[in-house]
Design a protein around this motif. Structure first.
Motif, PDB file in Angstrom:
ATOM      1  N   LEU A  50      36.321  -5.444  67.788  1.00 35.07           N
ATOM      2  CA  LEU A  50      37.276  -6.293  67.088  1.00 35.07           C
ATOM      3  C   LEU A  50      36.574  -7.585  66.678  1.00 35.07           C
ATOM      4  CD1 LEU A  50      40.289  -5.802  69.520  1.00 35.07           C
ATOM      5  CD2 LEU A  50      39.954  -4.731  67.285  1.00 35.07           C
ATOM      6  N   PRO A  51      37.132  -8.329  65.727  1.00 39.02           N
ATOM      7  CA  PRO A  51      36.487  -9.592  65.351  1.00 39.02           C
ATOM      8  C   PRO A  51      36.266 -10.482  66.581  1.00 39.02           C
ATOM      9  CG  PRO A  51      38.227  -9.070  63.803  1.00 39.02           C
ATOM     10  CD  PRO A  51      38.326  -8.065  64.927  1.00 39.02           C
ATOM     11  N   ASN A  52      35.057 -10.953  66.730  1.00 37.99           N
ATOM     12  CA  ASN A  52      34.648 -11.854  67.802  1.00 37.99           C
ATOM     13  C   ASN A  52      34.690 -11.216  69.202  1.00 37.99           C
ATOM     14  OD1 ASN A  52      33.464 -14.374  68.073  1.00 37.99           O
ATOM     15  ND2 ASN A  52      35.351 -15.319  68.770  1.00 37.99           N
ATOM     16  N   GLU A  53      34.805  -9.902  69.276  1.00 37.57           N
ATOM     17  CA  GLU A  53      34.793  -9.212  70.568  1.00 37.57           C
ATOM     18  C   GLU A  53      33.348  -8.880  70.935  1.00 37.57           C
ATOM     19  OE1 GLU A  53      36.955  -5.385  72.687  1.00 37.57           O
ATOM     20  OE2 GLU A  53      36.498  -5.272  70.540  1.00 37.57           O
ATOM     21  N   PRO A  54      32.895  -9.269  72.120  1.00 36.52           N
ATOM     22  CA  PRO A  54      31.537  -8.903  72.532  1.00 36.52           C
ATOM     23  C   PRO A  54      31.382  -7.379  72.539  1.00 36.52           C
ATOM     24  CG  PRO A  54      32.416 -10.601  73.970  1.00 36.52           C
ATOM     25  CD  PRO A  54      33.555 -10.123  73.108  1.00 36.52           C
ATOM     26  N   PRO A  55      30.259  -6.877  72.043  1.00 39.71           N
ATOM     27  CA  PRO A  55      30.117  -5.426  71.887  1.00 39.71           C
ATOM     28  C   PRO A  55      30.180  -4.648  73.202  1.00 39.71           C
ATOM     29  CG  PRO A  55      28.066  -6.550  71.378  1.00 39.71           C
ATOM     30  CD  PRO A  55      29.095  -7.604  71.546  1.00 39.71           C
ATOM     31  N   HIS A  56      29.704  -5.211  74.304  1.00 36.59           N
ATOM     32  CA  HIS A  56      29.762  -4.484  75.572  1.00 36.59           C
ATOM     33  C   HIS A  56      31.202  -4.318  76.047  1.00 36.59           C
ATOM     34  CE1 HIS A  56      29.867  -8.625  76.903  1.00 36.59           C
ATOM     35  NE2 HIS A  56      30.098  -8.252  78.154  1.00 36.59           N
ATOM     36  N   LEU A  57      32.045  -5.301  75.759  1.00 35.48           N
ATOM     37  CA  LEU A  57      33.456  -5.182  76.117  1.00 35.48           C
ATOM     38  C   LEU A  57      34.169  -4.182  75.205  1.00 35.48           C
ATOM     39  CD1 LEU A  57      34.329  -8.914  76.888  1.00 35.48           C
ATOM     40  CD2 LEU A  57      33.614  -7.088  78.469  1.00 35.48           C
ATOM     41  N   ALA A  58      33.770  -4.148  73.933  1.00 33.95           N
ATOM     42  CA  ALA A  58      34.338  -3.156  73.012  1.00 33.95           C
ATOM     43  C   ALA A  58      33.963  -1.751  73.456  1.00 33.95           C
ATOM     44  CB  ALA A  58      33.847  -3.415  71.585  1.00 33.95           C
ATOM     45  N   ALA A  59      32.708  -1.561  73.859  1.00 30.67           N
ATOM     46  CA  ALA A  59      32.262  -0.240  74.311  1.00 30.67           C
ATOM     47  C   ALA A  59      33.055   0.205  75.532  1.00 30.67           C
ATOM     48  CB  ALA A  59      30.765  -0.274  74.624  1.00 30.67           C
ATOM     49  N   ALA A  60      33.209  -0.676  76.503  1.00 27.02           N
ATOM     50  CA  ALA A  60      33.967  -0.335  77.714  1.00 27.02           C
ATOM     51  C   ALA A  60      35.436  -0.062  77.386  1.00 27.02           C
ATOM     52  CB  ALA A  60      33.841  -1.463  78.743  1.00 27.02           C
ATOM     53  N   ARG A  61      36.010  -0.850  76.480  1.00 27.12           N
ATOM     54  CA  ARG A  61      37.417  -0.666  76.081  1.00 27.12           C
ATOM     55  C   ARG A  61      37.620   0.701  75.434  1.00 27.12           C
ATOM     56  NH1 ARG A  61      39.593  -1.504  71.173  1.00 27.12           N
ATOM     57  NH2 ARG A  61      37.847  -2.781  70.441  1.00 27.12           N
ATOM     58  N   HIS A  62      36.751   1.052  74.485  1.00 26.71           N
ATOM     59  CA  HIS A  62      36.883   2.344  73.813  1.00 26.71           C
ATOM     60  C   HIS A  62      36.657   3.507  74.779  1.00 26.71           C
ATOM     61  CE1 HIS A  62      37.594   1.267  69.649  1.00 26.71           C
ATOM     62  NE2 HIS A  62      36.667   0.331  69.751  1.00 26.71           N
ATOM     63  N   LEU A  63      35.659   3.384  75.644  1.00 26.95           N
ATOM     64  CA  LEU A  63      35.402   4.447  76.620  1.00 26.95           C
ATOM     65  C   LEU A  63      36.635   4.686  77.480  1.00 26.95           C
ATOM     66  CD1 LEU A  63      33.366   6.421  77.971  1.00 26.95           C
ATOM     67  CD2 LEU A  63      32.839   4.551  79.557  1.00 26.95           C
ATOM     68  N   HIS A  64      37.247   3.623  77.947  1.00 27.05           N
ATOM     69  CA  HIS A  64      38.443   3.764  78.788  1.00 27.05           C
ATOM     70  C   HIS A  64      39.601   4.371  77.996  1.00 27.05           C
ATOM     71  CE1 HIS A  64      42.098   2.278  80.928  1.00 27.05           C
ATOM     72  NE2 HIS A  64      41.440   2.883  81.906  1.00 27.05           N
ATOM     73  N   ALA A  65      39.808   3.883  76.783  1.00 28.09           N
ATOM     74  CA  ALA A  65      40.914   4.397  75.964  1.00 28.09           C
ATOM     75  C   ALA A  65      40.720   5.863  75.602  1.00 28.09           C
ATOM     76  CB  ALA A  65      41.044   3.557  74.692  1.00 28.09           C
ATOM     77  N   LEU A 152      17.375  -2.619  77.238  1.00 31.98           N
ATOM     78  CA  LEU A 152      17.361  -4.059  77.034  1.00 31.98           C
ATOM     79  C   LEU A 152      18.671  -4.651  77.528  1.00 31.98           C
ATOM     80  CD1 LEU A 152      16.015  -4.227  73.371  1.00 31.98           C
ATOM     81  CD2 LEU A 152      14.787  -4.813  75.463  1.00 31.98           C
ATOM     82  N   PRO A 153      18.626  -5.822  78.136  1.00 33.94           N
ATOM     83  CA  PRO A 153      19.882  -6.466  78.515  1.00 33.94           C
ATOM     84  C   PRO A 153      20.564  -7.019  77.267  1.00 33.94           C
ATOM     85  CG  PRO A 153      18.052  -7.910  79.004  1.00 33.94           C
ATOM     86  CD  PRO A 153      17.456  -6.606  78.527  1.00 33.94           C
ATOM     87  N   LEU A 154      21.873  -7.054  77.287  1.00 34.22           N
ATOM     88  CA  LEU A 154      22.636  -7.652  76.196  1.00 34.22           C
ATOM     89  C   LEU A 154      22.843  -9.124  76.524  1.00 34.22           C
ATOM     90  CD1 LEU A 154      24.412  -7.342  73.605  1.00 34.22           C
ATOM     91  CD2 LEU A 154      26.336  -7.111  75.173  1.00 34.22           C
ATOM     92  N   LEU A 155      22.561  -9.967  75.551  1.00 35.92           N
ATOM     93  CA  LEU A 155      22.828 -11.397  75.703  1.00 35.92           C
ATOM     94  C   LEU A 155      24.051 -11.745  74.872  1.00 35.92           C
ATOM     95  CD1 LEU A 155      19.239 -12.884  75.330  1.00 35.92           C
ATOM     96  CD2 LEU A 155      20.430 -12.183  77.410  1.00 35.92           C
ATOM     97  N   VAL A 156      24.909 -12.589  75.421  1.00 42.16           N
ATOM     98  CA  VAL A 156      26.059 -13.113  74.708  1.00 42.16           C
ATOM     99  C   VAL A 156      25.891 -14.625  74.685  1.00 42.16           C
ATOM    100  CG1 VAL A 156      28.565 -13.341  74.643  1.00 42.16           C
ATOM    101  CG2 VAL A 156      27.530 -11.199  75.399  1.00 42.16           C
ATOM    102  N   HIS A 157      25.630 -15.139  73.518  1.00 44.44           N
ATOM    103  CA  HIS A 157      25.377 -16.561  73.324  1.00 44.44           C
ATOM    104  C   HIS A 157      24.279 -17.079  74.253  1.00 44.44           C
ATOM    105  CE1 HIS A 157      26.091 -20.585  71.938  1.00 44.44           C
ATOM    106  NE2 HIS A 157      27.118 -20.210  71.247  1.00 44.44           N
ATOM    107  N   GLY A 158      23.208 -16.292  74.355  1.00 42.33           N
ATOM    108  CA  GLY A 158      22.031 -16.678  75.109  1.00 42.33           C
ATOM    109  C   GLY A 158      22.067 -16.387  76.598  1.00 42.33           C
ATOM    110  N   GLN A 159      23.186 -15.853  77.088  1.00 41.28           N
ATOM    111  CA  GLN A 159      23.320 -15.533  78.514  1.00 41.28           C
ATOM    112  C   GLN A 159      23.487 -14.038  78.690  1.00 41.28           C
ATOM    113  OE1 GLN A 159      23.141 -18.035  80.877  1.00 41.28           O
ATOM    114  NE2 GLN A 159      22.669 -19.302  79.111  1.00 41.28           N
ATOM    115  N   ARG A 160      22.955 -13.513  79.791  1.00 39.59           N
ATOM    116  CA  ARG A 160      23.134 -12.084  80.068  1.00 39.59           C
ATOM    117  C   ARG A 160      24.618 -11.762  80.181  1.00 39.59           C
ATOM    118  NH1 ARG A 160      18.175  -9.315  82.999  1.00 39.59           N
ATOM    119  NH2 ARG A 160      19.389  -7.481  82.523  1.00 39.59           N
ATOM    120  N   ALA A 161      25.017 -10.682  79.516  1.00 43.66           N
ATOM    121  CA  ALA A 161      26.420 -10.255  79.568  1.00 43.66           C
ATOM    122  C   ALA A 161      26.778  -9.864  80.990  1.00 43.66           C
ATOM    123  CB  ALA A 161      26.647  -9.085  78.617  1.00 43.66           C
ATOM    124  N   ALA A 162      27.966 -10.247  81.376  1.00 44.41           N
ATOM    125  CA  ALA A 162      28.422  -9.918  82.744  1.00 44.41           C
ATOM    126  C   ALA A 162      29.392  -8.768  82.737  1.00 44.41           C
ATOM    127  CB  ALA A 162      29.078 -11.135  83.368  1.00 44.41           C
TER     128      ALA A 162
END
Length: 162
Positions: A50-65, A152-162
């Motif tokens: 979604l707009p402005n949604e971090p890609p790792h959260l989008a991936a987890a959301r779609h996988l769950h859905a 590779l680790p995913l960075l979100v605004h310069g920080q490792r995604a949690a």
């Protein structure tokens, strides 16, 4: 240092979709694929962010859905740029979803087609992927599999995604 703003760049954002996909494997080494009703062939679970949604959260959301499975995904296995064809150009990120337990594999559930847009989901043997997927989808999965162990680790605004 004061941030510089570029109003002309922000006035019209580029039209590019971001796909967030998950490579999830069974203990037998099979790959989880979903069967969308709008495309020929199977593909990795996931979908657009979604707009402005971090890609790792989008991936987890779609996988769950799409499957009922909950996963925290932060390791990138592959990045695939697809130029515009029938759809807008898109950048697809493939995340490592790890290996499911036998119990989790049995609990994979796909919501009704009217809600999910999927005919189903299944774990597929690696030897059969080329027959089940389009060449581009298969190449994406093969590259992600080749990158296991060196993600590779995913960075979100310069920080490792949690």
């Amino acid at each position: 240092m004061r941030p510089t703003r570029y109003p002309r760049l922000l006035a019209k954002l580029p039209a590019c979709r971001l796909g967030a996909l998950v490579l999830l494997r069974s203990q037998a080494g099979h790959v989880l694929l979903v069967d969308p009703d709008h495309l020929d062939g199977l593909l990795l679970p996931g979908g657009p962010a979604l707009p402005n949604e971090p890609p790792h959260l989008a991936a987890a959301r779609h996988l769950h859905a799409q499957t009922g499975l909950l996963r925290r995904v932060t390791q990138l296995l592959a990045v695939d740029f697809t130029p515009a064809d029938r759809y807008l150009e898109r950048l697809n990120l493939v995340f490592d979803g790890g290996v499911v337990t036998d119990r989790e594999e049995q609990r994979v559930t796909v919501p009704p087609r009217c809600r999910s847009g999927l005919h189903g989901a299944r774990f597929a043997d690696l030897a059969h992927l080329s027959a089940l997927m389009s060449p581009a989808q298969n190449a994406r999965v093969q590259q992600a599999l080749a990158n296991l162990g060196r993600a590779l680790p995913l960075l979100v605004h310069g920080q490792r995604a949690a």
